[in-house]
Motif scaffolding. Structure first.
Motif, PDB file in Angstrom:
ATOM      1  N   PRO A 139       0.843  -1.072   0.041  1.00 29.74           N
ATOM      2  CA  PRO A 139      -0.117  -0.012  -0.003  1.00 29.74           C
ATOM      3  C   PRO A 139       0.684   1.255   0.037  1.00 29.74           C
ATOM      4  CG  PRO A 139      -0.058  -1.118   2.113  1.00 29.74           C
ATOM      5  CD  PRO A 139       0.523  -1.851   1.221  1.00 29.74           C
ATOM      6  N   ASP A 140       2.210   1.199   0.234  1.00 31.33           N
ATOM      7  CA  ASP A 140       3.038   2.367   0.151  1.00 31.33           C
ATOM      8  C   ASP A 140       3.817   2.375  -0.956  1.00 31.33           C
ATOM      9  OD1 ASP A 140       2.427   3.983   2.698  1.00 31.33           O
ATOM     10  OD2 ASP A 140       3.061   2.020   3.540  1.00 31.33           O
ATOM     11  N   PHE A 141       3.866   1.492  -2.151  1.00 32.58           N
ATOM     12  CA  PHE A 141       4.456   1.659  -3.248  1.00 32.58           C
ATOM     13  C   PHE A 141       3.758   2.401  -4.226  1.00 32.58           C
ATOM     14  CE2 PHE A 141       6.159   0.579  -7.169  1.00 32.58           C
ATOM     15  CZ  PHE A 141       7.240   0.109  -7.245  1.00 32.58           C
ATOM     16  N   THR A 142       4.152   3.551  -4.357  1.00 34.59           N
ATOM     17  CA  THR A 142       3.384   4.604  -5.276  1.00 34.59           C
ATOM     18  C   THR A 142       3.070   3.771  -6.815  1.00 34.59           C
ATOM     19  OG1 THR A 142       5.346   5.673  -5.867  1.00 34.59           O
ATOM     20  CG2 THR A 142       4.059   6.672  -4.014  1.00 34.59           C
ATOM     21  N   ASP A 149      -1.755  -1.063 -11.475  1.00 38.13           N
ATOM     22  CA  ASP A 149      -2.778   0.023 -11.233  1.00 38.13           C
ATOM     23  C   ASP A 149      -2.673   1.115 -12.083  1.00 38.13           C
ATOM     24  OD1 ASP A 149      -4.212  -1.837  -9.778  1.00 38.13           O
ATOM     25  OD2 ASP A 149      -3.436  -1.229  -7.944  1.00 38.13           O
ATOM     26  N   ARG A 150      -1.683   1.378 -13.271  1.00 39.87           N
ATOM     27  CA  ARG A 150      -1.655   2.747 -13.731  1.00 39.87           C
ATOM     28  C   ARG A 150      -2.755   3.255 -14.260  1.00 39.87           C
ATOM     29  NH1 ARG A 150      -0.874  -1.469 -16.317  1.00 39.87           N
ATOM     30  NH2 ARG A 150      -0.903  -1.513 -18.579  1.00 39.87           N
ATOM     31  N   LEU A 151      -3.778   2.270 -14.708  1.00 41.07           N
ATOM     32  CA  LEU A 151      -4.854   2.761 -15.657  1.00 41.07           C
ATOM     33  C   LEU A 151      -5.992   3.011 -14.979  1.00 41.07           C
ATOM     34  CD1 LEU A 151      -4.294   0.567 -19.164  1.00 41.07           C
ATOM     35  CD2 LEU A 151      -3.391   2.753 -18.553  1.00 41.07           C
ATOM     36  N   ASN A 152      -5.874   2.937 -13.808  1.00 42.28           N
ATOM     37  CA  ASN A 152      -7.070   3.038 -12.914  1.00 42.28           C
ATOM     38  C   ASN A 152      -7.375   4.593 -12.591  1.00 42.28           C
ATOM     39  OD1 ASN A 152      -8.666   3.667 -10.693  1.00 42.28           O
ATOM     40  ND2 ASN A 152      -7.903   1.674  -9.424  1.00 42.28           N
ATOM     41  N   PRO A 153      -8.492   5.099 -13.214  1.00 45.95           N
ATOM     42  CA  PRO A 153      -8.534   6.511 -13.053  1.00 45.95           C
ATOM     43  C   PRO A 153      -8.582   7.062 -11.861  1.00 45.95           C
ATOM     44  CG  PRO A 153     -10.507   5.179 -14.094  1.00 45.95           C
ATOM     45  CD  PRO A 153      -9.418   4.096 -13.657  1.00 45.95           C
ATOM     46  N   ALA A 154      -8.711   6.433 -10.895  1.00 50.18           N
ATOM     47  CA  ALA A 154      -8.195   6.901  -9.460  1.00 50.18           C
ATOM     48  C   ALA A 154      -6.825   6.852  -8.997  1.00 50.18           C
ATOM     49  CB  ALA A 154      -9.234   6.191  -8.380  1.00 50.18           C
ATOM     50  N   TRP A 155      -5.954   6.697  -9.721  1.00 49.26           N
ATOM     51  CA  TRP A 155      -4.556   6.457  -9.398  1.00 49.26           C
ATOM     52  C   TRP A 155      -3.993   7.613  -8.618  1.00 49.26           C
ATOM     53  CZ3 TRP A 155      -0.239   9.498 -10.376  1.00 49.26           C
ATOM     54  CH2 TRP A 155      -0.474  10.273 -11.244  1.00 49.26           C
ATOM     55  N   GLN A 156      -4.396   9.049  -8.713  1.00 47.40           N
ATOM     56  CA  GLN A 156      -4.108   9.848  -7.883  1.00 47.40           C
ATOM     57  C   GLN A 156      -4.643   9.949  -6.499  1.00 47.40           C
ATOM     58  OE1 GLN A 156      -4.716  12.811 -11.099  1.00 47.40           O
ATOM     59  NE2 GLN A 156      -2.764  13.715 -10.650  1.00 47.40           N
ATOM     60  N   GLU A 157      -5.735   9.751  -6.531  1.00 44.64           N
ATOM     61  CA  GLU A 157      -6.277   9.253  -5.249  1.00 44.64           C
ATOM     62  C   GLU A 157      -5.749   8.286  -4.381  1.00 44.64           C
ATOM     63  OE1 GLU A 157      -8.811  10.430  -3.055  1.00 44.64           O
ATOM     64  OE2 GLU A 157      -8.423  12.049  -4.509  1.00 44.64           O
ATOM     65  N   LEU A 158      -5.506   7.222  -5.013  1.00 44.52           N
ATOM     66  CA  LEU A 158      -4.978   6.018  -4.558  1.00 44.52           C
ATOM     67  C   LEU A 158      -3.418   6.337  -4.271  1.00 44.52           C
ATOM     68  CD1 LEU A 158      -6.199   3.215  -7.128  1.00 44.52           C
ATOM     69  CD2 LEU A 158      -6.708   3.343  -4.684  1.00 44.52           C
ATOM     70  N   ASN A 159      -2.688   7.119  -4.729  1.00 39.23           N
ATOM     71  CA  ASN A 159      -1.360   7.445  -4.150  1.00 39.23           C
ATOM     72  C   ASN A 159      -1.239   8.306  -3.078  1.00 39.23           C
ATOM     73  OD1 ASN A 159       0.084   6.084  -5.869  1.00 39.23           O
ATOM     74  ND2 ASN A 159       0.734   7.515  -7.420  1.00 39.23           N
ATOM     75  N   LYS A 160      -2.322   9.124  -2.716  1.00 38.35           N
ATOM     76  CA  LYS A 160      -2.490   9.997  -1.647  1.00 38.35           C
ATOM     77  C   LYS A 160      -2.180   9.173  -0.437  1.00 38.35           C
ATOM     78  CE  LYS A 160      -5.149  13.701  -3.279  1.00 38.35           C
ATOM     79  NZ  LYS A 160      -6.485  13.901  -3.442  1.00 38.35           N
ATOM     80  N   GLY A 161      -1.277   9.690   0.380  1.00 40.30           N
ATOM     81  CA  GLY A 161      -0.635   9.121   1.748  1.00 40.30           C
ATOM     82  C   GLY A 161       0.361   7.841   1.581  1.00 40.30           C
ATOM     83  N   ARG A 162       0.524   7.687   0.478  1.00 38.59           N
ATOM     84  CA  ARG A 162       1.409   6.391   0.057  1.00 38.59           C
ATOM     85  C   ARG A 162       2.728   6.929   0.630  1.00 38.59           C
ATOM     86  NH1 ARG A 162      -0.113   1.951  -4.140  1.00 38.59           N
ATOM     87  NH2 ARG A 162      -2.209   2.003  -3.644  1.00 38.59           N
TER      88      ARG A 162
END
Ligand code: GLC
Length: 446
Positions: A139-142, A149-162
């Motif tokens: 969960p901390d690997f950006t 998950d690079r094509l996941n539209p929520a990638w930026q959201e998912l990267n938050k807090g990593r």
């Protein structure tokens, strides 16, 4: 060039075995083996972590017996084995205290590294680990361009807090486990760094960053590794210098150098283009081609790490077993031209390759000529010649360049050319080898 001095064999100071042994087995095995369509399947098919989880739930390698892997490697003439402890999907093949994403929590229920290490030691093989720096599960690997998950539209959201520091600590912690709990480990292959790889995002607006030494904490990691396993050798993919370089799926054009220094290298090669088990892939290289690749590498001062992708049940599939057996058959009679051998410092002969070990020069013939082989610069330098497969003598002659040698023998050779006369019948081996005993006075060792 004449073989007046064999070029210095570049060995790794603290692990000369590596450039002696020349031939190892790579093993890619993990959850992707169930999908049976390439180890990057989660990335290629843009599977979510949830979808990929079916492989975790069904991982049950009931036929896993690493003694069989060790036997297959040994029979092929391989001297070391390198297994994926964790690939990019993040799944650990051992009972790591740092994650729940591990073999012991699947139907398999066991630490797979303990029997692996034991089996190799029992067979007298060196023990290698591959470990992925990339981790699609942690969960901390950006999320970056190499993330599933690079094509996941929520990638930026998912990267938050990593938090990269937390991933670094995890990476170091897992490597510490691997190098503390399984006795002596001889070899470590990290995979991989991409500090300069800025890839366009699917959102069109921004770019993903790469990852390298500072993300992995490579300097500290290397220090820890040397402390835990002083004799280990480490590859060059941590984005800091390693002990050897790792051309992937290609054969270098010649010896490999860094600055003006020759460096130890090892080409990693697949049997069919895929590292993980790939059921429907029929792109198998023939044993004949694989043997040539091994010879080609040694003739340029390198090793071959040849990959197998065992099935999800834990067996090396029959096609790979067959290729390995073919290589083993050739190695049984010809390993003298491979182990402890290296570049000869001579131009490659037409349709063949030279390797050299001390005062023996090995001429590998990729094509069988009728009926003479001409070796410029070697006249007077060779004491004796024989076929390696059956130690049968090969006739040598030095023809007078000034005179036509007649209608029955070749004429007009450059001065200093040694000519070998070969039998009409090509020996029944995949690549025939002629062993030339160099005259020690004329061919001093370095
Ligand atoms: C590449 C691939 C990987 C494979 C490795 C072997 O880096 O990402 O799937 O494990 O090569 O060298």
């Amino acid at each position: 060039m004449t073989p007046s001095a064999a070029p210095a064999q570049v060995v790794i100071g603290h692990a000369p075995w590596f450039t002696e042994e020349r031939f190892g087995m790579f093993v890619h095995w993990g959850l992707y083996s169930l999908a049976a369509r390439h180890e990057w399947v989660r990335y290629r098919e843009n599977m979510s972590a949830g979808e990929y989880n079916k492989y975790f739930e069904h991982f049950d390698p009931d036929l896993y017996d690493p003694r069989e892997w060790a036997a297959a490697a040994k029979n092929a003439g391989m001297k070391y084995v390198v297994l994926t402890t964790k690939h990019h999907d993040g799944f650990a093949l051992w009972d790591s205290a740092l994650t729940e994403y591990k073999s012991t929590n699947t139907p398999c229920g066991q630490d797979l590294l303990t029997p692996y290490v034991e089996a190799l030691r029992e067979a007298g093989l060196k023990v290698g680990f591959y470990h992925s720096l990339i981790d699609w599960h942690h969960p901390d690997f950006t999320i970056d361009g190499n993330h599933a998950d690079r094509l996941n539209p929520a990638w930026q959201e998912l990267n938050k807090g990593r938090d990269g520091a937390r991933y670094r600590a995890y990476l170091h912690g897992q490597v510490r486990e691997l190098l503390s709990n399984y006795g002596q480990i001889d070899y470590l292959f990290f995979d991989f760094s991409y500090p300069d790889q800025a890839t366009a995002n699917p959102d069109g607006g921004s770019t993903f960053c790469g990852k390298g030494a500072s993300d992995w904490g490579s300097v500290e990691l290397m220090e820890m590794i040397r402390e835990l396993q002083p004799a280990i050798i480490v590859n060059d993919r941590l984005d800091v210098p390693g002990d050897f370089v790792t051309p992937e799926q290609y054969q270098p054009a010649g010896v490999m150098v860094s600055g003006d220094k020759e460096v130890p290298w090892e080409a990693c090669q697949t049997l069919n283009g895929s590292w993980g088990y790939d059921r429907d892939n029929l792109d198998y290289k023939s044993a004949d081609l694989l043997i040539r690749m091994l010879i080609d590498g040694v003739s340029k001062g390198g090793n071959l790490l040849l990959n197998v992708g065992p099935t999800a049940r834990g067996e090396i599939d029959p096609r790979a077993v067959q290729s390995l057996a073919g290589i083993g058959e050739w190695m049984r009679l010809h390993s003298k031209s491979i182990y402890g051998a290296g570049a000869a410092g001579l131009p490659a002969p037409q349709d063949g390759r030279f390797t050299r070990r001390g005062n023996r020069l090995y001429l590998h013939l990729f094509a069988w000529p009728f009926q003479y082989v001409h070796l410029p610069g070697l006249a007077g330098k060779v004491r004796y010649a024989q076929l390696l497969n059956d130690a049968s003598e090969i006739a040598m002659m030095v023809l007078d360049p000034g005179q036509a040698a007649g209608h029955m023998t070749p004429a007009g050779q450059a001065p200093g050319t040694l000519t070998l006369k070969l039998p009409v019948q090509r020996p029944g081996v995949t690549v025939p080898v002629i062993e030339l005993f160099l005259n020690p006075e004329l061919n001093p060792e370095p």
